[in-house]
Motif scaffolding. Sequence first.
Motif: not given
Length: 438
Positions: A215-235
């Motif tokens: 579902s798009q909701e689950r994808i977006t939640n994970e995407l925002l969590e990833t973008l909120g991390g301290d080491h976002v560049g490499p991933p």
Amino acid sequence: MDDRAKNKQKTQGQGASAAEKGTDGRYALALRAIKILEEAGYEARLAGGCVRDRLLGIQPKDYDVATTAVPNQICTVFKQKNIKVVPTGIDHGTITVVMAGQGMEVTSLRRDVSTDGRRATVAFGSTFEEDAERRDFTFNAMYEDAQGRIYDYFGGQEDLKQGRLRFVGEAEQRIREDYLRILRMFRFWSRFGFQPDAATLEACRTEGQGLRIVSQERITNELLETLGGDHVGPPLKAMAETGILELVLGVRELPETLLNTLDALQISRKEERGPARLGLILMQRLGRDAKLLEEAMQNLRLSRSVQQKVLLSLFVPLDQLGQDPGVWMEHIDLWEAQGASFLETLLPLWRVMYPDQKAVLDQLEGIESRFGHRRRSKVPLDGQALITQCGVKAGPELGLLLQDLKKRWRLGEWQTPEEGLQLARQLISEPREKPSSP
């Protein structure tokens, strides 16, 4: 001895140090839940992310307990102690136990019977190793008993030491059981800075199309969590290279300059960092077209509040900054009305977006730091005071004067009612532009 036997560890040394780290009240409640289950004749241990975080020296958000008891037995055991139970996920073996006003998930050991790429049909298991086999990453497949002993069946402790991301067992199989695990891998990479091993990253690439059933909701939640991390560049770079970013965001590649910008954007509030970075990525693809951005955010199923934050943070009248900081206070008010912080979120974003505006951003930071609280307090003058003590007549001129006084109040130009009246008299004596007729 096979690899599984080599990886199976029950080390007491590290467990003891982990137990010492759990000093918060929720940890004590988790130990109490384990004790209650053990006294009833069942095995019970802390499970998953809370064990991982304790080994990393991080205080867990939640403590989950795994047990050999099945759901009806869990309910019976705690009800006998007059402890409230809520069957939140009883079909999957999870009971929420409420102690001291706090909920804690107690889950029966499980094994997968079948999966469809998102959900699993489960049966209750009898061993912790069998339960560990169905978990996603090695460092999430560990358990800890009440004495602090760690039960590690797949080398999770060593992966934590090496800063390595690795699926339990065969990576492709773990992903096919739940395709959302692809995005969870990038999220953990961004959060901890751990590196996936080659097999893990390649499995995400080859199985990426499976995300289409999520579902798009689950994808977006994970995407925002990833973008909120301290080491976002490499991933993020790896998400682009593997085609995952195009699948979830419609973005094929990220310029190195944008990656550097996203990495430099260390907003203190993690929940604000993700939307801010997402806005920058969307702006890179769509430009400063508010309608296109809003449409893209709606397609991502972002909440209206998040959409407003993104739009307010990106569409700023920079040409007005140097002319009138009071105008910017109005803009900042709109931002903070969304529950966000100017100093912690918006200012760091603007510093990254507009490095050539350092002087005026410094000015705004100084004003906000010294007088920002005044926007949240009532101006100690009203129209009636100006009418009775300054001789101002009710009408458009009074409205303009009040607006000017409010702006100057927020900029720290006056503090007490007496100072406000003195400033009002000064402003009245000065030539003022008459309001235009409607």
